[in-house]
Design a protein around this motif. Structure first.
Motif, PDB file in Angstrom:
ATOM      1  N   PHE A   1      -9.319   7.754  -4.282  1.00 29.54           N
ATOM      2  CA  PHE A   1      -9.671   8.971  -5.110  1.00 29.54           C
ATOM      3  C   PHE A   1      -9.626  10.263  -4.304  1.00 29.54           C
ATOM      4  CE2 PHE A   1     -11.782  11.308  -8.331  1.00 29.54           C
ATOM      5  CZ  PHE A   1     -12.301  12.357  -7.970  1.00 29.54           C
ATOM      6  N   LYS A   2     -10.117  10.225  -3.181  1.00 34.27           N
ATOM      7  CA  LYS A   2      -9.921  11.504  -2.456  1.00 34.27           C
ATOM      8  C   LYS A   2      -8.474  11.744  -2.074  1.00 34.27           C
ATOM      9  CE  LYS A   2     -14.327  11.764   0.279  1.00 34.27           C
ATOM     10  NZ  LYS A   2     -14.791  11.005   1.320  1.00 34.27           N
ATOM     11  N   TYR A   3      -7.671  10.812  -1.931  1.00 31.17           N
ATOM     12  CA  TYR A   3      -6.326  11.261  -1.493  1.00 31.17           C
ATOM     13  C   TYR A   3      -5.451  11.535  -2.874  1.00 31.17           C
ATOM     14  CZ  TYR A   3      -1.553  10.290   0.268  1.00 31.17           C
ATOM     15  OH  TYR A   3      -0.349  10.473   0.872  1.00 31.17           O
ATOM     16  N   HIS A   4      -5.958  11.207  -3.873  1.00 30.54           N
ATOM     17  CA  HIS A   4      -5.242  11.654  -5.208  1.00 30.54           C
ATOM     18  C   HIS A   4      -5.506  13.219  -5.420  1.00 30.54           C
ATOM     19  CE1 HIS A   4      -5.317  11.846  -9.699  1.00 30.54           C
ATOM     20  NE2 HIS A   4      -4.022  11.350  -9.266  1.00 30.54           N
TER      21      HIS A   4
ATOM     22  N   PHE B   1       1.137  -1.348  -0.023  1.00 30.85           N
ATOM     23  CA  PHE B   1       0.104  -0.056  -0.024  1.00 30.85           C
ATOM     24  C   PHE B   1       0.711   1.139   0.105  1.00 30.85           C
ATOM     25  CE2 PHE B   1      -4.222  -1.139  -0.111  1.00 30.85           C
ATOM     26  CZ  PHE B   1      -4.482  -2.207   0.226  1.00 30.85           C
ATOM     27  N   ARG B   2       2.086   1.184   0.628  1.00 32.02           N
ATOM     28  CA  ARG B   2       2.969   2.213   0.479  1.00 32.02           C
ATOM     29  C   ARG B   2       3.358   2.572  -0.626  1.00 32.02           C
ATOM     30  NH1 ARG B   2       5.855   1.531   5.789  1.00 32.02           N
ATOM     31  NH2 ARG B   2       4.390   2.634   7.043  1.00 32.02           N
ATOM     32  N   GLU B   3       3.484   1.236  -1.689  1.00 36.02           N
ATOM     33  CA  GLU B   3       3.819   1.486  -3.191  1.00 36.02           C
ATOM     34  C   GLU B   3       3.026   2.177  -3.703  1.00 36.02           C
ATOM     35  OE1 GLU B   3       5.254  -2.203  -4.527  1.00 36.02           O
ATOM     36  OE2 GLU B   3       6.645  -2.356  -2.986  1.00 36.02           O
ATOM     37  N   ILE B   4       1.593   1.906  -3.391  1.00 34.24           N
ATOM     38  CA  ILE B   4       0.515   2.482  -4.153  1.00 34.24           C
ATOM     39  C   ILE B   4       0.246   4.007  -3.868  1.00 34.24           C
ATOM     40  CG2 ILE B   4      -2.209   2.378  -4.435  1.00 34.24           C
ATOM     41  CD1 ILE B   4      -1.949  -0.635  -3.835  1.00 34.24           C
ATOM     42  N   GLU B   5       0.810   4.362  -2.580  1.00 34.64           N
ATOM     43  CA  GLU B   5       0.551   5.691  -2.195  1.00 34.64           C
ATOM     44  C   GLU B   5       1.688   6.540  -2.948  1.00 34.64           C
ATOM     45  OE1 GLU B   5       2.622   6.803   0.609  1.00 34.64           O
ATOM     46  OE2 GLU B   5       1.653   8.969   0.360  1.00 34.64           O
TER      47      GLU B   5
ATOM     48  N   ASN C   1      -0.427  14.578 -12.058  1.00 31.28           N
ATOM     49  CA  ASN C   1      -0.722  15.645 -13.290  1.00 31.28           C
ATOM     50  C   ASN C   1      -1.699  15.163 -14.266  1.00 31.28           C
ATOM     51  OD1 ASN C   1       0.659  13.491 -13.998  1.00 31.28           O
ATOM     52  ND2 ASN C   1       2.200  14.370 -15.159  1.00 31.28           N
ATOM     53  N   LYS C   2      -2.609  14.134 -14.013  1.00 28.97           N
ATOM     54  CA  LYS C   2      -3.677  13.798 -14.775  1.00 28.97           C
ATOM     55  C   LYS C   2      -4.632  12.853 -13.667  1.00 28.97           C
ATOM     56  CE  LYS C   2      -0.875   9.857 -15.994  1.00 28.97           C
ATOM     57  NZ  LYS C   2       0.540   9.880 -16.769  1.00 28.97           N
ATOM     58  N   PRO C   3      -5.915  12.645 -14.277  1.00 28.18           N
ATOM     59  CA  PRO C   3      -6.905  12.026 -13.474  1.00 28.18           C
ATOM     60  C   PRO C   3      -6.466  10.643 -13.359  1.00 28.18           C
ATOM     61  CG  PRO C   3      -7.645  13.164 -15.184  1.00 28.18           C
ATOM     62  CD  PRO C   3      -6.511  13.441 -15.325  1.00 28.18           C
ATOM     63  N   LEU C   4      -6.593   9.874 -12.217  1.00 24.34           N
ATOM     64  CA  LEU C   4      -6.324   8.657 -11.780  1.00 24.34           C
ATOM     65  C   LEU C   4      -7.022   7.811 -12.743  1.00 24.34           C
ATOM     66  CD1 LEU C   4      -4.754   7.779  -9.506  1.00 24.34           C
ATOM     67  CD2 LEU C   4      -6.798   7.238  -8.258  1.00 24.34           C
ATOM     68  N   VAL C   5      -6.257   6.657 -13.122  1.00 22.77           N
ATOM     69  CA  VAL C   5      -6.806   5.268 -14.005  1.00 22.77           C
ATOM     70  C   VAL C   5      -7.605   4.829 -12.723  1.00 22.77           C
ATOM     71  CG1 VAL C   5      -4.960   5.432 -15.366  1.00 22.77           C
ATOM     72  CG2 VAL C   5      -4.907   3.951 -13.278  1.00 22.77           C
ATOM     73  N   SER C   6      -8.644   3.865 -13.512  1.00 27.02           N
ATOM     74  CA  SER C   6      -9.553   3.139 -12.622  1.00 27.02           C
ATOM     75  C   SER C   6      -9.096   2.305 -11.536  1.00 27.02           C
ATOM     76  CB  SER C   6     -10.392   2.260 -13.658  1.00 27.02           C
ATOM     77  OG  SER C   6      -9.532   1.200 -14.010  1.00 27.02           O
ATOM     78  N   LEU C   7      -9.646   2.271 -10.443  1.00 26.53           N
ATOM     79  CA  LEU C   7      -9.185   1.323  -9.254  1.00 26.53           C
ATOM     80  C   LEU C   7      -8.944  -0.189  -9.974  1.00 26.53           C
ATOM     81  CD1 LEU C   7     -11.456   2.219  -6.242  1.00 26.53           C
ATOM     82  CD2 LEU C   7      -8.985   2.874  -6.802  1.00 26.53           C
ATOM     83  N   LYS C   8      -9.492  -0.663 -10.833  1.00 25.30           N
ATOM     84  CA  LYS C   8      -9.455  -1.840 -11.423  1.00 25.30           C
ATOM     85  C   LYS C   8      -8.326  -1.953 -11.945  1.00 25.30           C
ATOM     86  CE  LYS C   8     -11.830  -5.066 -14.599  1.00 25.30           C
ATOM     87  NZ  LYS C   8     -12.383  -4.914 -15.934  1.00 25.30           N
ATOM     88  N   ASP C   9      -7.611  -0.997 -12.838  1.00 19.92           N
ATOM     89  CA  ASP C   9      -6.288  -1.127 -13.503  1.00 19.92           C
ATOM     90  C   ASP C   9      -5.235  -1.012 -12.529  1.00 19.92           C
ATOM     91  OD1 ASP C   9      -7.491   0.884 -16.294  1.00 19.92           O
ATOM     92  OD2 ASP C   9      -7.421  -1.323 -15.883  1.00 19.92           O
ATOM     93  N   ILE C  10      -5.374   0.055 -11.296  1.00 20.89           N
ATOM     94  CA  ILE C  10      -4.474  -0.011 -10.069  1.00 20.89           C
ATOM     95  C   ILE C  10      -4.196  -1.206  -9.485  1.00 20.89           C
ATOM     96  CG2 ILE C  10      -3.725   1.188  -8.164  1.00 20.89           C
ATOM     97  CD1 ILE C  10      -5.134   3.748  -9.213  1.00 20.89           C
ATOM     98  N   ALA C  11      -5.266  -1.801  -9.303  1.00 21.36           N
ATOM     99  CA  ALA C  11      -5.382  -3.081  -8.433  1.00 21.36           C
ATOM    100  C   ALA C  11      -4.760  -3.966  -9.159  1.00 21.36           C
ATOM    101  CB  ALA C  11      -6.949  -3.693  -8.147  1.00 21.36           C
ATOM    102  N   SER C  12      -4.928  -4.278 -10.529  1.00 19.43           N
ATOM    103  CA  SER C  12      -4.012  -5.554 -11.183  1.00 19.43           C
ATOM    104  C   SER C  12      -2.783  -4.842 -11.528  1.00 19.43           C
ATOM    105  CB  SER C  12      -4.800  -5.527 -12.449  1.00 19.43           C
ATOM    106  OG  SER C  12      -4.750  -4.510 -13.454  1.00 19.43           O
ATOM    107  N   ALA C  13      -2.446  -3.849 -11.799  1.00 21.23           N
ATOM    108  CA  ALA C  13      -0.954  -3.432 -11.785  1.00 21.23           C
ATOM    109  C   ALA C  13       0.029  -3.838 -10.573  1.00 21.23           C
ATOM    110  CB  ALA C  13      -0.967  -1.931 -11.733  1.00 21.23           C
ATOM    111  N   PHE C  14      -0.841  -3.792  -9.149  1.00 18.73           N
ATOM    112  CA  PHE C  14      -0.269  -4.165  -8.088  1.00 18.73           C
ATOM    113  C   PHE C  14      -0.630  -5.420  -7.564  1.00 18.73           C
ATOM    114  CE2 PHE C  14       2.285  -0.375  -6.760  1.00 18.73           C
ATOM    115  CZ  PHE C  14       1.682   0.523  -7.525  1.00 18.73           C
ATOM    116  N   ASN C  15      -1.168  -6.103  -8.492  1.00 15.08           N
ATOM    117  CA  ASN C  15      -1.511  -7.715  -7.926  1.00 15.08           C
ATOM    118  C   ASN C  15      -2.500  -7.928  -6.868  1.00 15.08           C
ATOM    119  OD1 ASN C  15      -0.317  -9.249  -9.816  1.00 15.08           O
ATOM    120  ND2 ASN C  15       1.722  -9.242  -9.060  1.00 15.08           N
ATOM    121  N   MET C  16      -3.633  -6.998  -6.962  1.00 15.44           N
ATOM    122  CA  MET C  16      -4.272  -7.370  -5.792  1.00 15.44           C
ATOM    123  C   MET C  16      -5.764  -7.176  -6.460  1.00 15.44           C
ATOM    124  SD  MET C  16      -4.366  -4.164  -2.938  1.00 15.44           S
ATOM    125  CE  MET C  16      -2.469  -4.371  -2.551  1.00 15.44           C
TER     126      MET C  16
END
Lengths: 127, 300
Positions: B244-247, B199-203, B211-226
């Motif tokens: 989303f709020k953190y971003h 989760f620290r890596e995700i942060e 500098n741009k809107p966040l990609v979908s949670l689905k894509d982030i999740a798969s990029a980090f294998n969860m």
């Protein structure tokens, strides 16, 4: 485009695609850190550079200044090479780098030439 | 090997204070480039970090820590002799009738004199930080403000207020910690230090991409294998806010920095921080900080 600028706390120079930043202040407070970053951003006019950062004059710093630089000090920066002396500056810089995230390449050097060699890799490729 | 004995007393005192949970003190610094001076610099930096982060009652709610503003009052005559004071920290001898400048470091003496000069000119008190010499060779950094009592009288006295914020373990004050029922967060999704590391890596990833809107949670999740559920719940457990709020907060904080420290047009800053149109940027900014982005430019 400016090649050289100086304020009460630091000197800035751009040479061969690298920005050279020499801190001239001995004590680094938040107020000074903010000014140094502000003037650096103005000096760079929107272009990111690899930065050679000579911190050997600094003998003390506040937590607020260090936290501010950790957050905002790497804006418009492709990489940072810190120039330090063995002993006091080295000790303080290592403490500072403990909190640093690795998303911008940063290393410290005791000599100028290896620092520049490291930074050359991060220059803007010539079009 | 440099002889550490000359400054051993200050170093030992500092370590003892820190061991007792008091991180307010500092060892006076010099510009010597010696091993001892490096140790002293590092101890001071360590104390600064602990001052904000220390919680000796780890696992017990932070509401049992006592945060207080500690204030010391001095009444000085025009020669800076102390007429009265409430200062009681480690002084070797009683302070009344001593000169105020004697309890300051040389740099702080100059700063204090400058402060009083400004007071005469502008009739306003400014805050500055002074370093006070305490017994046992340590210094205490304190915020200082000064008031002139009875303006028109040339013999008028000065009221000096020195203060700092202290966060204390109540056991130091001899008070037992107040037991309160406090809902402790149970970690349901995060199960191991591996999880926390991820989760620290995700942060870090989120903060890199402001500098741009966040990609979908689905894509982030798969990029980090969860899986997406774990990402959503786990991030919220650890950071107390949604991804989303953190971003969004990171983008807006960065925008604030750009507004304060550059002369870029506000529309350019909105773009740089990933907002498609200025109206959306201004609304989000105002929601987060309570004032519109242009306000910070006006205040300059």
């Amino acid at each position: 485009m400016r090649q050289y600028y100086k304020n009460a706390y630091a000197e800035y120079r751009i040479e061969a695609g690298i920005l050279f930043l020499y801190y001239t202040t001995r004590c680094l407070s938040l107020h000074i850190a903010t000014k140094v970053v502000q003037d650096r951003l103005r000096f760079q006019i929107d272009t990111p550079y690899p930065i050679y950062c000579d911190v050997r004059e600094i003998i003390d710093s506040t937590k607020e200044a260090r936290d501010y630089l950790l957050q905002e000090g790497s804006v418009l920066t492709r990489a940072i090479a810190f120039r330090i002396d063995k002993g006091l500056t080295e000790g303080m810089l290592k403490f500072y780098l403990l909190h640093r995230e690795p998303h911008i390449a940063s290393r410290y050097f005791y000599e100028k030439d290896p620092a520049i060699a490291f930074l050359k890799k991060y220059r803007e490729p010539k079009q | 090997m440099v002889n550490i004995d000359a400054q051993a007393e200050e170093i030992k005192n500092m370590i003892l204070r820190m061991g007792a949970g008091n991180f307010s003190y500092r060892i006076p610094r010099t510009a010597d480039n010696t091993e001892t001076e490096t140790i002293i610099a590092l101890l001071n930096m360590l104390a600064q970090e602990f001052e904000v982060a220390y919680n000796p009652l780890f696992g017990i709610p932070p509401t049992t820590m006592i945060t207080r503003i500690q204030q010391y009052i001095f009444i000085l005559d025009r020669q800076y002799d102390i007429l009265q004071t409430t200062f009681n920290v480690d002084t070797d001898s009683p302070l009344e009738k001593q000169n105020f400048l004697n309890i300051l470091t040389p740099t702080s003496q100059e700063e204090f004199k400058t402060l009083v000069k400004t007071l005469k000119k502008k009739d306003k008190t400014l805050n500055t930080q002074l370093e006070v010499l305490t017994g046992r060779k340590l210094v205490l950094p304190l915020n200082c403000s000064v008031v002139q009592l009875e303006d028109s009288d040339p013999a008028s006295k000065l009221l000096v207020m020195l203060s700092h914020i202290q966060t204390l373990n109540p056991l130091l004050l001899g008070k037992p910690p107040v037991k309160r029922e406090y809902p402790m967060l149970k970690l349901k999704v995060i199960k191991s230090s591996q999880d926390i590391k991820k989760f620290r890596e995700i942060e870090v990833y989120i903060r890199k991409h402001i500098n741009k809107p966040l990609v979908s949670l689905k894509d982030i999740a798969s990029a980090f294998n969860m899986n997406e559920f774990k990402l959503k719940k786990g991030f919220k457990e650890l950071y107390q806010t949604s991804v989303f709020k953190y971003h969004m907060q990171s983008r807006l904080t960065h925008a604030l920095q750009l507004i304060i420290s550059t002369t870029d047009r506000l529309s350019a800053i909105a773009q740089k921080t990933g907002f498609k149109n200025y109206v959306h940027f201004a609304q989000s900014f105002k929601k987060e900080f309570g004032v519109p982005p242009s306000q910070h430019r006006k205040q300059k």
